[in-house]
Scaffold this motif. Structure first.
Motif, mmCIF file in Angstrom:
data_model
loop_
_atom_site.group_PDB
_atom_site.id
_atom_site.type_symbol
_atom_site.label_atom_id
_atom_site.label_comp_id
_atom_site.label_asym_id
_atom_site.label_seq_id
_atom_site.Cartn_x
_atom_site.Cartn_y
_atom_site.Cartn_z
ATOM 1 N N GLY A 11 -25.130 18.011 -137.497
ATOM 2 C CA GLY A 11 -24.019 17.115 -137.202
ATOM 3 C C GLY A 11 -24.184 16.396 -135.874
ATOM 4 N N LEU A 12 -24.624 17.123 -134.868
ATOM 5 C CA LEU A 12 -24.832 16.505 -133.553
ATOM 6 C C LEU A 12 -25.962 15.484 -133.598
ATOM 7 N N THR A 13 -27.027 15.813 -134.307
ATOM 8 C CA THR A 13 -28.156 14.884 -134.438
ATOM 9 C C THR A 13 -27.701 13.600 -135.134
ATOM 10 N N GLU A 14 -26.930 13.759 -136.221
ATOM 11 C CA GLU A 14 -26.423 12.584 -136.928
ATOM 12 C C GLU A 14 -25.479 11.759 -136.048
ATOM 13 N N ALA A 15 -24.659 12.419 -135.256
ATOM 14 C CA ALA A 15 -23.741 11.709 -134.368
ATOM 15 C C ALA A 15 -24.511 10.891 -133.334
ATOM 16 N N LEU A 16 -25.560 11.476 -132.778
ATOM 17 C CA LEU A 16 -26.381 10.752 -131.803
ATOM 18 C C LEU A 16 -27.085 9.563 -132.451
ATOM 19 N N GLU A 17 -27.612 9.777 -133.641
ATOM 20 C CA GLU A 17 -28.287 8.681 -134.343
ATOM 21 C C GLU A 17 -27.302 7.559 -134.669
ATOM 22 N N HIS A 18 -26.102 7.927 -135.100
ATOM 23 C CA HIS A 18 -25.078 6.917 -135.381
ATOM 24 C C HIS A 18 -24.733 6.132 -134.119
ATOM 25 N N ALA A 19 -24.574 6.832 -132.996
ATOM 26 C CA ALA A 19 -24.251 6.174 -131.723
ATOM 27 C C ALA A 19 -25.361 5.218 -131.295
ATOM 28 N N GLN A 20 -26.598 5.507 -131.706
ATOM 29 C CA GLN A 20 -27.746 4.648 -131.367
ATOM 30 C C GLN A 20 -27.928 3.513 -132.376
ATOM 31 N N VAL A 24 -27.434 6.780 -140.920
ATOM 32 C CA VAL A 24 -27.311 8.238 -141.059
ATOM 33 C C VAL A 24 -26.737 8.580 -142.430
ATOM 34 N N ALA A 25 -26.972 9.802 -142.849
ATOM 35 C CA ALA A 25 -26.456 10.274 -144.139
ATOM 36 C C ALA A 25 -24.990 10.680 -144.037
ATOM 37 N N ALA A 26 -24.517 10.909 -142.836
ATOM 38 C CA ALA A 26 -23.140 11.354 -142.640
ATOM 39 C C ALA A 26 -22.153 10.268 -143.039
ATOM 40 N N VAL A 27 -20.972 10.676 -143.479
ATOM 41 C CA VAL A 27 -19.898 9.740 -143.797
ATOM 42 C C VAL A 27 -19.216 9.344 -142.488
ATOM 43 N N VAL A 28 -19.137 8.049 -142.249
ATOM 44 C CA VAL A 28 -18.513 7.542 -141.030
ATOM 45 C C VAL A 28 -17.202 6.870 -141.426
ATOM 46 N N HIS A 29 -16.085 7.373 -140.888
ATOM 47 C CA HIS A 29 -14.763 6.825 -141.190
ATOM 48 C C HIS A 29 -14.389 5.810 -140.124
ATOM 49 N N GLU A 30 -14.120 4.598 -140.552
ATOM 50 C CA GLU A 30 -13.684 3.544 -139.637
ATOM 51 C C GLU A 30 -12.195 3.324 -139.884
#
Length: 95
Positions: A11-20, A24-30
């Motif tokens: 989860g932390l790795t995905e969060a960092l990748e999303h911020a960059q 990412v495979a993670a679901v991002v809620h806007e």
């Protein structure tokens, strides 16, 4: 390594990748901003009536309507439900 640690690490790795800006495979809620004034107008209440009916401080309601603050958490959920089913919420609060 425990499953819990792996999950947190992923989860932390995905969060960092999303911020960059990486995909990412993670679901991002806007979350879109909520037009609180439009919701209040739809219900047909003054600021004082709306604030009192839904347990919101008048000052907070004014900040939301002016756009200087945005509702979060349970307040956001309540406003979304009020926008869709105001009569149901008012009936539930009256009983």
């Amino acid at each position: 390594m425990s499953e819990a640690f792996k999950s947190i690490s992923t989860g932390l790795t995905e969060a960092l990748e999303h911020a960059q800006g990486k995909p990412v495979a993670a679901v991002v809620h806007e979350f879109k901003p909520i037009d609180v004034k439009a919701i209040r107008s739809q219900v047909g209440m003054s600021q004082r009536e709306f604030a009192a009916a839904f347990g919101i401080s008048l000052g907070t309601l004014r900040h939301w309507e002016q756009g200087t603050r945005q509702p979060h958490g349970p307040a956001r959920v309540l406003l979304n439900v009020v926008a869709k089913e105001p009569a149901v919420i008012l009936r539930a609060l009256a009983s």
